[in-house]
Design an enzyme around this catalytic site. Structure first.
Site, PDB file in Angstrom:
ATOM      1  N   GLY A  47       0.831  -1.199   0.000  1.00  0.00           N
ATOM      2  CA  GLY A  47       0.000   0.000   0.000  1.00  0.00           C
ATOM      3  C   GLY A  47       0.865   1.248   0.000  1.00  0.00           C
ATOM      4  O   GLY A  47       2.036   1.205   0.398  1.00  0.00           O
ATOM      5  N   GLN A  52       3.055   9.886   1.428  1.00  0.00           N
ATOM      6  CA  GLN A  52       4.336   9.170   1.375  1.00  0.00           C
ATOM      7  C   GLN A  52       5.163   9.551   0.152  1.00  0.00           C
ATOM      8  O   GLN A  52       6.366   9.256   0.096  1.00  0.00           O
ATOM      9  CB  GLN A  52       4.100   7.651   1.371  1.00  0.00           C
ATOM     10  CG  GLN A  52       3.589   7.140   2.710  1.00  0.00           C
ATOM     11  CD  GLN A  52       3.483   5.636   2.702  1.00  0.00           C
ATOM     12  OE1 GLN A  52       2.482   5.093   2.269  1.00  0.00           O
ATOM     13  NE2 GLN A  52       4.537   4.962   3.133  1.00  0.00           N
ATOM     14  N   CYS A  89       6.318  -0.405   6.904  1.00  0.00           N
ATOM     15  CA  CYS A  89       5.895   0.746   6.112  1.00  0.00           C
ATOM     16  C   CYS A  89       7.055   1.173   5.224  1.00  0.00           C
ATOM     17  O   CYS A  89       8.201   1.192   5.681  1.00  0.00           O
ATOM     18  CB  CYS A  89       5.506   1.882   7.052  1.00  0.00           C
ATOM     19  SG  CYS A  89       4.972   3.373   6.203  1.00  0.00           S
ATOM     20  N   LEU A  90       6.758   1.506   3.981  1.00  0.00           N
ATOM     21  CA  LEU A  90       7.815   1.927   3.057  1.00  0.00           C
ATOM     22  C   LEU A  90       8.514   3.197   3.537  1.00  0.00           C
ATOM     23  O   LEU A  90       9.657   3.451   3.153  1.00  0.00           O
ATOM     24  CB  LEU A  90       7.244   2.139   1.649  1.00  0.00           C
ATOM     25  CG  LEU A  90       6.719   0.873   0.957  1.00  0.00           C
ATOM     26  CD1 LEU A  90       6.040   1.233  -0.358  1.00  0.00           C
ATOM     27  CD2 LEU A  90       7.828  -0.148   0.727  1.00  0.00           C
ATOM     28  N   HIS A 131      -3.980   1.105   8.013  1.00  0.00           N
ATOM     29  CA  HIS A 131      -2.617   1.660   7.988  1.00  0.00           C
ATOM     30  C   HIS A 131      -2.536   2.829   6.997  1.00  0.00           C
ATOM     31  O   HIS A 131      -2.023   3.905   7.338  1.00  0.00           O
ATOM     32  CB  HIS A 131      -1.639   0.540   7.604  1.00  0.00           C
ATOM     33  CG  HIS A 131      -0.216   0.960   7.447  1.00  0.00           C
ATOM     34  ND1 HIS A 131       0.799   0.475   8.236  1.00  0.00           N
ATOM     35  CD2 HIS A 131       0.368   1.819   6.574  1.00  0.00           C
ATOM     36  CE1 HIS A 131       1.958   1.040   7.854  1.00  0.00           C
ATOM     37  NE2 HIS A 131       1.707   1.852   6.845  1.00  0.00           N
ATOM     38  N   GLU A 132      -3.057   2.618   5.778  1.00  0.00           N
ATOM     39  CA  GLU A 132      -2.955   3.666   4.743  1.00  0.00           C
ATOM     40  C   GLU A 132      -3.838   4.870   5.088  1.00  0.00           C
ATOM     41  O   GLU A 132      -3.442   6.013   4.869  1.00  0.00           O
ATOM     42  CB  GLU A 132      -3.308   3.109   3.358  1.00  0.00           C
ATOM     43  CG  GLU A 132      -2.404   1.993   2.862  1.00  0.00           C
ATOM     44  CD  GLU A 132      -0.915   2.298   2.955  1.00  0.00           C
ATOM     45  OE1 GLU A 132      -0.528   3.476   2.859  1.00  0.00           O
ATOM     46  OE2 GLU A 132      -0.138   1.347   3.155  1.00  0.00           O
ATOM     47  N   HIS A 135      -2.178   7.245   7.396  1.00  0.00           N
ATOM     48  CA  HIS A 135      -1.212   8.153   6.759  1.00  0.00           C
ATOM     49  C   HIS A 135      -1.873   9.480   6.366  1.00  0.00           C
ATOM     50  O   HIS A 135      -1.232  10.524   6.375  1.00  0.00           O
ATOM     51  CB  HIS A 135      -0.627   7.522   5.497  1.00  0.00           C
ATOM     52  CG  HIS A 135       0.543   6.619   5.735  1.00  0.00           C
ATOM     53  ND1 HIS A 135       1.715   7.047   6.305  1.00  0.00           N
ATOM     54  CD2 HIS A 135       0.735   5.301   5.455  1.00  0.00           C
ATOM     55  CE1 HIS A 135       2.572   6.032   6.370  1.00  0.00           C
ATOM     56  NE2 HIS A 135       2.003   4.952   5.857  1.00  0.00           N
TER      57      HIS A 135
HETATM   58 NI    NI Z   1       2.857   3.070   5.619  1.00  0.00          NI
END
Ligand code: NI
Length: 155
Positions: A47, A52, A89-90, A131-132, A135
């Protein structure tokens, strides 16, 4: 294919800001969505949220291995139960921890054509959605992590 640079939690304040709703799904938004999808796959993530890549718009893309979902202005309208599992997480490379999330969620959003969609999700998909969506409000998974489960990869 245009990749965007993924922001890093220790360097980029943008990850802590609240994103704004998308009021018009125009060409710029379409390009952003396509770039987000390419960037997510390139980074082998499940995701990615627009902040991000440094854009404070309420857009997320998710693919837990069943095809890509694009959600614009997503909102959780119902949640139930709970599940605890590891997340990464990226934007936080090398870090993982367990996070408690709802077991099931119903999310309303617009797709990239501006059509209203409602997604019922459980398991990993529900976890990825929560999670997304966090953000978009400047929340990172470490904020909600169970502290004693935090693991850092040795550099
Ligand atoms: Ni993330």
């Amino acid at each position: 294919m245009a990749l965007r640079q993924i922001k890093h939690y220790q360097r980029d304040e943008v990850l802590r800001k609240k994103s704004k709703p998308v009021d018009k799904i125009d060409e710029r938004v379409q390009i952003l969505i396509t770039d987000m999808i390419d960037t997510m796959y390139q980074a082998e993530g499940v995701g990615l949220a627009a902040p991000q890549v440094g854009i404070l718009k309420r857009i997320v893309v998710i693919d837990i291995g069943e095809g890509v979902h694009v959600l614009i202005n997503p909102e959780i309208v119902k949640e139930s139960g709970e599940q605890i599992d590891y997340e990464g997480c990226l934007s936080l490379p090398g870090i993982r921890a367990q996070v408690k999330r709802p077991a099931e969620v119903i999310v309303k959003a617009l797709d990239r054509n501006g059509k209203e969609i409602e997604i019922e999700a459980n398991g990993l998909f529900a976890r990825a959605l929560c999670h997304e969506l966090d953000h978009l409000n400047g929340i990172l998974f470490i904020d909600k992590a169970i502290p004693e489960t935090l693991e850092r990869e040795q550099p």
